[in-house]
Design a protein around this motif. Structure first.
Motif, short mmCIF file in Angstrom:
data_model
loop_
_atom_site.label_atom_id
_atom_site.label_comp_id
_atom_site.label_asym_id
_atom_site.label_seq_id
_atom_site.Cartn_x
_atom_site.Cartn_y
_atom_site.Cartn_z
N MET A 57 0.88 -1.07 -0.31
CA MET A 57 -0.20 0.08 -0.48
C MET A 57 0.98 1.29 0.12
N ALA A 58 0.89 2.11 -0.38
CA ALA A 58 1.16 3.02 -0.71
C ALA A 58 1.28 4.16 0.58
N ARG A 59 1.46 5.41 0.56
CA ARG A 59 1.74 5.82 1.97
C ARG A 59 0.60 6.99 1.35
N VAL A 60 -0.51 7.51 2.65
CA VAL A 60 -1.01 7.96 1.86
C VAL A 60 -1.33 9.38 2.96
N PHE A 61 -1.36 10.77 2.27
CA PHE A 61 -1.07 12.05 3.25
C PHE A 61 -2.18 12.79 3.06
N SER A 62 -2.69 13.43 3.85
CA SER A 62 -3.79 14.57 3.55
C SER A 62 -3.48 15.10 4.97
N GLY A 63 -4.15 16.73 4.51
CA GLY A 63 -5.18 17.41 5.99
C GLY A 63 -6.33 17.79 5.78
N ILE A 64 -6.26 18.63 6.34
CA ILE A 64 -7.54 19.52 6.95
C ILE A 64 -7.13 21.03 7.59
N LYS A 65 -7.78 22.09 7.41
CA LYS A 65 -7.75 23.80 7.76
C LYS A 65 -8.63 23.75 9.10
N PRO A 66 -7.93 24.19 9.85
CA PRO A 66 -9.24 24.10 10.58
C PRO A 66 -9.25 26.21 10.36
N THR A 67 -10.83 26.09 9.94
CA THR A 67 -10.51 27.17 9.84
C THR A 67 -12.80 28.24 9.65
N GLY A 68 -13.34 27.11 10.54
CA GLY A 68 -14.94 26.34 10.85
C GLY A 68 -14.75 25.08 11.16
N GLU A 69 -15.76 25.08 11.20
CA GLU A 69 -16.54 23.32 11.40
C GLU A 69 -16.42 22.47 10.30
N MET A 70 -16.27 21.12 10.73
CA MET A 70 -16.19 20.33 9.18
C MET A 70 -17.77 20.06 8.59
N HIS A 71 -17.74 20.43 7.17
CA HIS A 71 -18.59 20.29 6.35
C HIS A 71 -18.94 19.17 6.01
#
Ligand code: AQP
Length: 343
Positions: A1-15
């Motif tokens: 399995m290839a390494r996976v990276f991702s991110g999310i910005k805390p600019t407000g609530e998740m939608h």
């Protein structure tokens, strides 16, 4: 399995867009607990707080949103035994590699980034004048986020396509100039839900920081609020539940949302609502979305009662992420000719 990276910005609530476009797949791509892939941290996820500073921000809100978003990710199913979760600013290598890559990225390619153009142009010429350098440069920070972990795949929504392309371009350019240093990553997108649109303005994507509360379904919205938002979603003057992004953007968005949360294809959704009125269709979408989000919502409130546990998890995540990032930063610094610190 290839390494996976991702991110999310805390600019407000998740939608719902964040959830369908990215987070749900992060949960699904985690390797099994106890597997060699899990031990080697093949799935790495990050709350990218430095990215939340590119537009004017409130410090207290940033702190609160960062912990809340980390809690949301755990509630959604990021499991300590299967993936790594940390906060970007806790690993200094992100900012440091950004400087090196700033000197490889060109002004012209950053100027062409559509998110910069959209966000800075919102307030016309004056907006462009006062846009922060961080807003202009944050695609390079994102490139560093990805390259620091030798990630081969980056699961994102469609709006991040151009930024992951930049990561590819910069990795290839750096490797060409200084020798093989970085893994060249590629973006992956969900089959449905790659671009969830705003319910009130179906010509633009659902967004955390856009001022369209009625058009944005938050994962933590109570069922009644979700019901109301979906029932008042903009549709067209016809009455047919048919997918046509150009002629019927509002209805098409609801069809895609319904398909994404039920697992049905667009054709199956069209068949289910053939000859039925919009009212009935919207009620079914609202019910399906409420049921889809209910488990995350419930789990969030359980976890939020124990913030120390989330902080513990983030501390472990930061240590593990740092241990992975430091050697990659050292590799890049050496390749670029920076004198290693004498020991
Ligand atoms: N509407 C969307 N549909 C599908 N995927 C989406 N994503 C964002 N909006 C949608 C995906 O969610 C992940 C996390 O996004 P982010 O928080 O890093 O930043 P963003 O893409 O800029 O998301 P927002 O919600 O629109 O934030 P603001 O308003 O602050 O800019 C990414 O994989 C993204 O593609």
């Amino acid at each position: 399995m290839a390494r996976v990276f991702s991110g999310i910005k805390p600019t407000g609530e998740m939608h719902l867009g964040n959830y369908l476009g990215a987070v749900r797949r992060w949960v699904d791509t985690q390797p099994p607990a106890g597997s060699a892939e899990a031990r080697d941290h093949h799935a790495i996820f990050c709350v990218v707080d430095l990215h939340a500073m590119t537009l004017p921000w409130d410090p207290a809100e940033l702190t609160q949103s960062t912990r809340q978003l980390a809690t949301m990710l755990v509630a959604a199913g990021l499991d300590e035994a299967r993936s790594l979760l940390f906060v970007q600013s806790h690993v200094r290598a992100h900012a440091e590699l950004t400087w090196v890559l700033n000197c490889v990225a060109s002004f012209g390619e950053l100027r062409r980034m559509t998110q910069f153009k959209d966000k800075s142009a919102k307030h016309g010429e004056a907006g462009l004048e006062s846009a922060s350098v961080g807003l202009f440069d944050y695609p390079v920070l994102m490139v560093s986020d990805i390259l620091l972990y030798d990630a081969a795949e980056v699961p994102v929504g469609d709006d991040q396509r151009q930024h992951v392309e930049l990561a590819r371009d910069i990795a290839i350019r750096f490797n060409g100039r200084f020798g093989d240093t970085f893994v060249v990553p590629k973006a992956t997108f969900p089959a449905v839900g790659a671009r969830v649109m705003d319910l009130q303005h179906p010509d633009r994507k659902m967004s955390k920081s856009d001022e369209s509360p009625q058009g944005t379904i938050l994962v933590l919205d109570p069922p009644k609020t979700i019901d109301k938002k979906i029932k008042s979603a903009v549709t067209d003057s016809g009455s047919e539940v048919r997918h046509d992004r150009d002629a019927k953007p509002g209805v098409s968005n609801l069809i895609e949302i319904y398909g994404a949360v039920t697992g049905l294809s667009i054709a199956e959704v069209e068949r289910e609502f053939d000859g039925k009125q919009y009212g009935l269709f919207k009620a079914a979408v609202a019910e399906a979305v409420v049921e889809f989000l209910r488990p995350v919502n419930t789990r969030f409130h359980e976890l939020a009662a124990n913030p120390d546990e989330i902080d513990r998890r983030l501390a472990v995540g930061a240590d593990a992420a740092e241990a992975l990032a430091e050697p990659v930063l050292a590799r890049a610094s050496l390749a670029a000719g920076l004198l290693p610190r004498p020991r």
